[in-house]
Scaffold this motif. Sequence first.
Motif, PDB file in Angstrom:
ATOM      1  N   THR A 214       5.395  -1.484  -8.290  1.00 43.14           N
ATOM      2  CA  THR A 214       4.129  -1.254  -8.971  1.00 43.14           C
ATOM      3  C   THR A 214       2.969  -1.274  -7.995  1.00 43.14           C
ATOM      4  N   HIS A 215       1.973  -0.440  -8.303  1.00 45.59           N
ATOM      5  CA  HIS A 215       0.725  -0.397  -7.543  1.00 45.59           C
ATOM      6  C   HIS A 215      -0.259  -1.377  -8.130  1.00 45.59           C
ATOM      7  N   ASN A 216       0.054  -1.801  -9.340  1.00 46.09           N
ATOM      8  CA  ASN A 216      -0.899  -2.571 -10.122  1.00 46.09           C
ATOM      9  C   ASN A 216      -0.624  -4.063  -9.930  1.00 46.09           C
TER      10      ASN A 216
ATOM     11  N   PRO B  50       0.803  -1.225   0.000  1.00 47.40           N
ATOM     12  CA  PRO B  50       0.000   0.000   0.000  1.00 47.40           C
ATOM     13  C   PRO B  50       0.833   1.271   0.000  1.00 47.40           C
ATOM     14  N   SER B  51       0.204   2.354  -0.362  1.00 47.84           N
ATOM     15  CA  SER B  51       0.880   3.643  -0.439  1.00 47.84           C
ATOM     16  C   SER B  51       1.585   3.976   0.880  1.00 47.84           C
ATOM     17  N   GLY B  52       2.830   4.436   0.762  1.00 44.41           N
ATOM     18  CA  GLY B  52       3.574   4.850   1.952  1.00 44.41           C
ATOM     19  C   GLY B  52       4.289   3.715   2.680  1.00 44.41           C
ATOM     20  N   CYS B  53       4.243   2.486   2.114  1.00 46.58           N
ATOM     21  CA  CYS B  53       4.839   1.341   2.832  1.00 46.58           C
ATOM     22  C   CYS B  53       6.354   1.270   2.661  1.00 46.58           C
ATOM     23  N   GLY B  54       6.912   2.115   1.797  1.00 48.20           N
ATOM     24  CA  GLY B  54       8.369   2.146   1.668  1.00 48.20           C
ATOM     25  C   GLY B  54       8.920   1.551   0.379  1.00 48.20           C
ATOM     26  N   LYS B  55       8.044   1.292  -0.594  1.00 46.23           N
ATOM     27  CA  LYS B  55       8.489   0.665  -1.844  1.00 46.23           C
ATOM     28  C   LYS B  55       9.550   1.501  -2.563  1.00 46.23           C
ATOM     29  N   SER B  56       9.193   2.782  -2.814  1.00 49.46           N
ATOM     30  CA  SER B  56      10.134   3.646  -3.552  1.00 49.46           C
ATOM     31  C   SER B  56      11.393   3.885  -2.743  1.00 49.46           C
ATOM     32  N   THR B  57      11.220   4.029  -1.424  1.00 46.76           N
ATOM     33  CA  THR B  57      12.376   4.267  -0.565  1.00 46.76           C
ATOM     34  C   THR B  57      13.358   3.102  -0.668  1.00 46.76           C
ATOM     35  N   LEU B  58      12.818   1.884  -0.638  1.00 53.69           N
ATOM     36  CA  LEU B  58      13.688   0.705  -0.731  1.00 53.69           C
ATOM     37  C   LEU B  58      14.363   0.665  -2.112  1.00 53.69           C
TER      38      LEU B  58
HETATM   39  N1  LIG Z   1      12.523  12.438   0.980  1.00 53.15           N
HETATM   40  C1  LIG Z   1      11.785  12.076   2.027  1.00 53.15           C
HETATM   41  N2  LIG Z   1      11.791  12.791   3.177  1.00 53.15           N
HETATM   42  C2  LIG Z   1      11.047  12.435   4.246  1.00 53.15           C
HETATM   43  N3  LIG Z   1      10.251  11.354   4.289  1.00 53.15           N
HETATM   44  C3  LIG Z   1      10.198  10.590   3.180  1.00 53.15           C
HETATM   45  C4  LIG Z   1      10.945  10.909   1.997  1.00 53.15           C
HETATM   46  N4  LIG Z   1      10.690   9.964   1.057  1.00 53.15           N
HETATM   47  C5  LIG Z   1       9.815   9.105   1.626  1.00 53.15           C
HETATM   48  N5  LIG Z   1       9.509   9.474   2.896  1.00 53.15           N
HETATM   49  C6  LIG Z   1       8.606   8.762   3.831  1.00 53.15           C
HETATM   50  O1  LIG Z   1       8.950   7.386   3.839  1.00 53.15           O
HETATM   51  C7  LIG Z   1       7.769   6.575   3.894  1.00 53.15           C
HETATM   52  C8  LIG Z   1       7.756   5.633   2.689  1.00 53.15           C
HETATM   53  O2  LIG Z   1       7.545   6.390   1.496  1.00 53.15           O
HETATM   54  P1  LIG Z   1       7.680   5.762   0.031  1.00 53.15           P
HETATM   55  O3  LIG Z   1       7.563   6.867  -0.944  1.00 53.15           O
HETATM   56  O4  LIG Z   1       8.850   4.888  -0.030  1.00 53.15           O
HETATM   57  O5  LIG Z   1       6.354   4.842  -0.017  1.00 53.15           O
HETATM   58  P2  LIG Z   1       5.752   4.064  -1.263  1.00 53.15           P
HETATM   59  O6  LIG Z   1       5.362   2.709  -0.753  1.00 53.15           O
HETATM   60  O7  LIG Z   1       6.651   4.119  -2.428  1.00 53.15           O
HETATM   61  O8  LIG Z   1       4.436   4.937  -1.506  1.00 53.15           O
HETATM   62  P3  LIG Z   1       3.612   5.253  -2.866  1.00 53.15           P
HETATM   63  O9  LIG Z   1       3.092   3.941  -3.320  1.00 53.15           O
HETATM   64  O10 LIG Z   1       2.535   6.162  -2.392  1.00 53.15           O
HETATM   65  O11 LIG Z   1       4.566   5.886  -3.829  1.00 53.15           O
HETATM   66  C9  LIG Z   1       6.599   7.525   3.953  1.00 53.15           C
HETATM   67  O12 LIG Z   1       6.242   7.698   5.295  1.00 53.15           O
HETATM   68  C10 LIG Z   1       7.154   8.812   3.364  1.00 53.15           C
HETATM   69  O13 LIG Z   1       6.492   9.930   3.886  1.00 53.15           O
END
Ligand SMILES: Nc1ncnc2c1ncn2[C@@H]1O[C@H](COP(=O)(O)OP(=O)(O)OP(=O)(O)O)[C@@H](O)[C@H]1O
Length: 252
Positions: free
Chosen positions: A204-206, A38-46
């Motif tokens: 992916t979200h899909n 789900p959105s915000g779970c950390g996918k892009s961060t990882l």
């Molecule tokens: N540059 C940043 N500075 C501060 N917090 C961040 C930053 N990038 C991500 N976060 C936080 O890290 C957490 C994970 O975000 P991330 O973008 O990795 O989620 P995601 O699963 O990819 O979400 P989405 O599907 O909505 O893109 C969230 O709480 C977000 O607010």
Amino acid sequence: MNNKVKLEQVNIHFGRTHAVRDISMTFPENSVTAIIGPSGCGKSTLLRSMNRMHDLVATARVTGKILVDDGDIYEKGVDPVAIRRRIGMVFQKPNPFPAMSIYDNVIAGYKLNGRVPREEADEIVESCLKRVALWDEVKDRLKSSAMMLSGGQQQRLCIARTIAVKPEVILMDEPASALDPISTLKIEELIEELKERYTIIIVTHNMQQAARVSDYTAFLYMGDLVECGETKKIFTTPEEKRTEDYITGRFG
Ligand SMILES: Nc1ncnc2c1ncn2[C@@H]1O[C@H](COP(=O)(O)OP(=O)(O)OP(=O)(O)O)[C@@H](O)[C@H]1O
């Protein structure tokens, strides 16, 4: 199968936010791994941690090990620019260089290595555009601005630019979510072909897309890796209830 990328107890913080929690997993060579959740779970961060994109974010802290061919990409002395050449990235929104032609976009990254003889550049441009199935559509207007292309064509151009520098791993952050269904299908077919040469990791979200394009799937929830394994198994007989609830649409 060889593991191309290995994560060992990876934690990622942004200031006080603990975005990725103690994740360990592997990404087999020449395969596609989807990261879902789900959105915000950390996918892009990882995903971004795997080519050191967080180096550019002042509040970000990455700990643990991220190994590519058993070498830690965060080790002291490792050049992040060299890492980004080995581990390319394709973003959600197609981002060709707006002031450059189609031709120059493809060769831009490759040229950073130094002067490239014209013939060599021609060859690289043609072969990369052919590999992303764009050559026939653009061969007569290589000198036109990349901005003249449709969104789907621009995304394939960005993939051509990525593969021109001969990466080993390609990270894709929702590469088709801004595209129409036909362009999406083309990108998915392309991913299937690209895995013969590269290791691909896609956010992916899909869910249907994850099921269609990936060999392995990792499900993240609130920064934790809940479950990871063969896509077929994750989508038919997941071990964890949270995975099942997510893939059946019960939350997220
Ligand atoms: N540059 C940043 N500075 C501060 N917090 C961040 C930053 N990038 C991500 N976060 C936080 O890290 C957490 C994970 O975000 P991330 O973008 O990795 O989620 P995601 O699963 O990819 O979400 P989405 O599907 O909505 O893109 C969230 O709480 C977000 O607010």
